[in-house]
Design an enzyme around this catalytic site. Structure first.
Site, mmCIF file in Angstrom:
data_model
loop_
_atom_site.group_PDB
_atom_site.id
_atom_site.type_symbol
_atom_site.label_atom_id
_atom_site.label_comp_id
_atom_site.label_asym_id
_atom_site.label_seq_id
_atom_site.Cartn_x
_atom_site.Cartn_y
_atom_site.Cartn_z
ATOM 1 N N LYS A 1 5.297 44.441 39.031
ATOM 2 C CA LYS A 1 4.899 45.631 38.282
ATOM 3 C C LYS A 1 3.733 46.370 38.955
ATOM 4 O O LYS A 1 3.052 45.821 39.828
ATOM 5 C CB LYS A 1 4.534 45.223 36.845
ATOM 6 N N TYR B 1 13.603 50.662 29.829
ATOM 7 C CA TYR B 1 13.140 49.909 28.657
ATOM 8 C C TYR B 1 13.708 50.476 27.353
ATOM 9 O O TYR B 1 13.084 50.332 26.291
ATOM 10 C CB TYR B 1 11.615 49.904 28.600
ATOM 11 N N ARG C 1 12.371 33.467 34.757
ATOM 12 C CA ARG C 1 11.519 33.587 33.561
ATOM 13 C C ARG C 1 10.575 32.389 33.457
ATOM 14 O O ARG C 1 9.424 32.541 33.032
ATOM 15 C CB ARG C 1 12.366 33.774 32.306
ATOM 16 N N THR D 1 5.130 36.171 28.107
ATOM 17 C CA THR D 1 4.863 37.615 28.204
ATOM 18 C C THR D 1 3.359 37.907 28.243
ATOM 19 O O THR D 1 2.908 38.759 29.016
ATOM 20 C CB THR D 1 5.496 38.338 27.000
ATOM 21 N N ASN E 1 1.086 42.619 32.888
ATOM 22 C CA ASN E 1 1.474 41.216 33.041
ATOM 23 C C ASN E 1 2.250 40.931 34.327
ATOM 24 O O ASN E 1 2.983 39.952 34.418
ATOM 25 C CB ASN E 1 2.219 40.720 31.791
ATOM 26 N N HIS F 1 8.307 41.457 35.765
ATOM 27 C CA HIS F 1 9.393 41.589 34.784
ATOM 28 C C HIS F 1 10.565 40.716 35.224
ATOM 29 O O HIS F 1 10.812 40.558 36.425
ATOM 30 C CB HIS F 1 9.893 43.034 34.699
ATOM 31 N N GLU G 1 20.328 46.019 34.441
ATOM 32 C CA GLU G 1 19.096 46.324 35.184
ATOM 33 C C GLU G 1 19.343 46.382 36.690
ATOM 34 O O GLU G 1 18.794 47.260 37.379
ATOM 35 C CB GLU G 1 18.019 45.299 34.822
#
Ligand code: ATP
Ligand code: MG
Length: 137
Positions: free
Chosen positions: A9, A49, A85, A91, A112, A115, A126
């Site tokens: 990000k 999003y 993940r 998160t 954070n 993604h 995505e």
């Protein structure tokens, strides 16, 4: 083998964490199938999003995601969606486990660092949103 979609990000790119995050991606055995640096427009971030469009944080989230360049990736591994993940962590970096990317590189729930897709359907959407077929061979 499974593929997932990942983003380094804008906060992590701005802080020059991208190299360290890519090293961690390779160290745990992902194959990078595609990678590009982009700077999303506000409208592109809103499209990405769109599942969160009713949430109170949608405006801030899409402002942030369009605030600077980010790195979009296609990652391949066995059980890649869960594997990525797990590497990212929770998160909210304050709740992320030791050794996770968000613990190490995330500053807050808004900033954070990374993604990751949360299911096969979202990974397909995505990946298709950011990569053309010929980039994903
Ligand atoms: P991501 O989709 O970015 O990988 P995630 O799947 O862990 O993160 P989501 O619930 O999909 O979490 O939320 C998307 C993003 O919206 C989060 O990464 C976070 O930056 C932001 N976000 C989520 N919940 C909140 C919240 N309560 N307050 C502020 N921002 C939030
Ligand atoms: Mg999510």
């Amino acid at each position: 083998m499974q593929r997932t979609f990942a983003i380094i990000k804008p906060d992590a790119v701005q802080k020059q964490y991208a190299g360290r995050i890519l090293a961690r991606i390779e160290a745990v055995g992902f194959t990078v199938r595609a990678l590009r640096m982009i700077h999303m427009s506000k409208a592109e971030a809103e499209g990405f999003y769109h599942v969160h469009r009713e949430r109170p944080f949608f405006g801030g989230l899409t402002d942030f995601m369009s605030s600077g360049p980010c790195i979009v990736l296609c990652l391949e591994a066995a059980d890649a969606i869960k594997k990525w993940r797990d590497l990212m962590g929770a998160t909210d970096p304050a709740k992320a486990a030791d050794g996770t990317l968000r613990k190490e590189f995330g500053a807050s729930i808004d900033n954070n660092a990374t993604h990751g897709s949360d299911a096969p359907e979202t990974a397909a959407f995505e990946l298709g949103y950011f990569f053309r077929g010929m980039e994903l061979r």
